[in-house]
Enzyme design. Structure first.
Site, short mmCIF file in Angstrom:
data_model
loop_
_atom_site.label_atom_id
_atom_site.label_comp_id
_atom_site.label_asym_id
_atom_site.label_seq_id
_atom_site.Cartn_x
_atom_site.Cartn_y
_atom_site.Cartn_z
N ARG A 121 0.84 -1.20 0.00
CA ARG A 121 0.00 0.00 0.00
C ARG A 121 0.87 1.25 0.00
O ARG A 121 1.96 1.28 0.61
CB ARG A 121 -0.86 -0.02 1.26
N THR A 423 -9.05 0.17 -10.27
CA THR A 423 -8.30 -0.98 -9.76
C THR A 423 -8.38 -2.18 -10.69
O THR A 423 -9.19 -2.23 -11.58
CB THR A 423 -8.79 -1.35 -8.34
N ASP A 465 -8.04 8.03 -0.20
CA ASP A 465 -8.76 6.98 0.54
C ASP A 465 -8.81 7.27 2.04
O ASP A 465 -9.53 6.61 2.78
CB ASP A 465 -8.11 5.60 0.31
N GLY A 510 -12.98 -2.32 -7.85
CA GLY A 510 -14.28 -1.68 -7.61
C GLY A 510 -14.39 -0.89 -6.33
O GLY A 510 -15.49 -0.75 -5.79
#
Ligand code: GLU
Length: 612
Positions: A121, A423, A465, A510
């Protein structure tokens, strides 16, 4: 190379003999093929489902799946193929994934028989604080403004994940694994409708950044369907990574160019965007982290998913636990329900899991992981379930404190947060029994819209995010930005084992709908009697504890939608939810690979040696 186990089985060998090119049945033929390898793949057709031997790859894209299959055919394992396929997706799906982004790998190592997760990440710069995305008056900055800016760019984790995965599990060098993608970028690929549409939808945004326009809008427009798209700059970036190692990004010239562009993005005259805060020191301190996966059980299977900072593994486990708890509470199995009854349960389970993840899950110490995925917590949370009525949204979060009553304490009802819908996901199994489930992203389709000059790849906007402000004033929010922190994700690469052996692997893109797509696919296959392909193709519903829940047109416009509405569900139409891929390990060395039949233009499931 050993002959595949399956070919020692006379009946299956006969089937194979009837359908395989003759050379493949000759012992040692694959070795000969290896020696004669020219770098030009034997093209397999694009198909949503295929069964066969020798290993399997499923992704959204034919070229990328083919790259993975060629790696397996040449003796590479699932880790090698996963990295090579991901790198190819960076070429053909550059708006969804690439070396400017991050992702999560869940891997089953056949040798140790253990599942491991690698967290690639993106991280926030060391200068970030919980206030970074606030205006001076304390309100949240405009979301679209932050998306297309340097401020949303996190330190990319994808190259570090590739390096780590290959070193730990692979048999190929990074140089070998990235070579097919470099070739693909240099030779070009044929533009399909999805690539064209994604470019066209981003054209205005891309046009703000001259380098992005130069690379992705040749002649000022989205490339035509059927034309060839070449990205020599990206080929050069892959070449640099291959020949110099990932240090070229984390400590070298590529990193320097990345930092300069994120901190002060080139824009066309009259346009300015917020500057980024990434520094060379942020890049230097980046690490892809090896972690223990989330583990739970469902119907006698071991379910492994991605841990924090993804909420995916926890939420998928919780949804499955809740579905089991509803079965126990009502005495009616999921398999016995009609479609309305099933989707009602699924919606309630999903919304409940989202209530809990929004309150408890983020890249912070002390996330009550074991409690969140415990059957006892699910039992307590299941007490809210009413077979005849949808719970009002938002459902309040629970208290995963280890102290469970038949109907336990509840917290506040909180609204959800934003996440994009981009993604990409790939799934690989090799003939040795290794399994890779790998989801990677640059966040929004097209990421930040910023291309690193001369290198042909887009930078992520993953830091959007984070929640810009706390979801609910006064309630701790585990997903606020902070120094070096990783934003919470929904990515849910998932591996299921039966009796300690690979059974099924799946995942999807998604955004937040990843969690519902993966769960619904698993339930469709495990409980609803659907084939793997049909479980993927089944119309999707995505309830994420918001005011309305997304339903694909077949549900929304039909009797199932009407039935759900009558139960109190507030549906909103979503043209398409997710783009899953999955692979099953069958007996006798056979694999079934499956992908979308139509979403995102259909996916690409392949096996090394197809039998049907
Ligand atoms: N950034 C999202 C996540 O990590 C994925 C992006 C998307 O799928 O749109 O969950």
């Amino acid at each position: 190379m050993a002959r595949p186990r399956s070919l020692r089985v006379p009946v299956l060998a006969a089937v194979a003999a009837a359908t395989l090119p003759l050379g493949l049945l000759v012992p040692g033929a694959a070795d000969a093929a290896d020696r004669g390898w020219t770098g030009r793949p034997t093209a397999l057709p694009k198909a949503p489902v295929v069964v066969g031997f020798g290993g399997a790859v499923s992704s959204v894209d034919r070229d990328a799946s083919q790259v993975g299959i060629d790696v397996l055919r040449r003796g590479g394992n699932a880790a090698d193929a996963a990295v090579a396929t991901a790198a190819a997706l960076g070429v053909t799906e550059p708006y969804s994934a690439g070396i400017g982004g991050g992702g999560f790998l869940v891997y089953y190592d056949a040798r140790t028989r253990r599942v491991t997760a690698i967290d690639g990440r993106e991280t926030a710069p060391a200068s970030f604080t919980p206030e970074t995305f606030r205006n001076p008056d304390g309100s949240a900055m405009s979301f679209p403004t932050v998306v297309s800016s340097g401020l949303s760019v996190g330190v990319p984790g994808t190259p570090a994940l590739w390096d780590r995965a290959l070193r730990r599990f692979g048999t190929w060098s990074l140089s070998a694994a990235l070579k097919p993608a470099e070739n693909l970028a240099r030779r070009g690929f044929v533009v399909d409708q999805t690539f064209h549409d994604q470019t066209a939808e981003n054209a205005e945004r891309f046009a703000m950044f001259p380098e992005t326009a130069r690379v992705f809008l040749p002649g000022g427009v989205a490339p035509a369907v059927g034309s060839k798209f070449v990205n020599r700059d990206l080929a050069g970036a892959y070449r640099l990574l291959r020949t110099q190692g990932v240090g070229v990004l984390y400590r070298g010239s590529l990193g320097k160019a990345l930092v300069e562009e994120a901190r002060d993005p080139h824009t066309v005259p009259g346009v300015s965007v917020p500057h980024g805060q990434i520094t060379a020191a942020d890049l230097r301190s980046y690490e892809a982290l090896v972690k223990a996966p989330i583990h739970s059980q469902y119907k006698g299977l071991d379910v492994y998913g991605m841990p924090v900072p993804s909420s995916g593994g926890i939420a998928v486990a919780q949804i499955l636990n809740l579905m089991s708890a509803y079965e126990k509470r009502t005495g009616v199995a999921t398999s016995q329900l009609d479609e309305v009854g099933y989707l009602h349960r699924f919606s309630e389970a999903s919304a409940t899991a989202f209530a809990d993840r929004n309150r408890w899950v983020g890249d912070v110490p002390g996330v009550p992981v074991q409690q969140l995925v415990s059957p006892d917590f699910a039992k307590e949370r299941a007490c809210l379930f009413d077979p005849s009525r949808a719970q009002p949204r938002p459902i309040p979060f629970g208290e995963p404190d280890g102290d469970y009553a038949p109907c336990g304490q509840q917290g506040l009802a909180q609204a959800g947060s934003h996440e994009g819908l981009s993604t990409t996901h790939l799934t690989v199994m090799d003939r040795r029994g290794n399994v890779a489930a790998y989801t990677l992203t640059i966040e929004q389709t097209g990421g930040s819209g910023i291309t690193v000059p001369g290198y042909g790849f887009l930078l992520n906007n993953e830091l959007t995010d984070f929640n810009f402000v706390p979801l609910t004033p006064g309630v701790p929010d585990p997903n606020l930005p902070d120094a070096g922190k990783r934003p919470r994700s929904s990515m849910s690469p998932t591996i299921l084992l039966r009796n300690g052996r690979p059974y099924l692997a799946a995942g999807s893109p998604g955004g937040a709908t990843i969690i519902t797509t993966v769960s619904q696919t698993l339930l469709g296959y495990l409980d609803r009697g659907l084939s793997l392909k049909d479980a993927i193709a089944a119309p999707r519903l995505s309830s994420r504890n918001g005011g309305s829940e997304g339903a694909e047109p077949v549900i929304f416009d039909g009797p199932v939608g009407a039935g759900l509405t009558a139960l109190g569900h507030n549906l909103s139409e979503s043209s398409e939810i997710g783009a899953a891929t999955a692979i099953r390990s069958l007996r006798f060395g056979l694999f079934e690979a499956a992908a979308e039949t139509s979403r995102r233009g259909g996916g690409s499931a392949m096996v090394v040696w197809p039998v049907r």
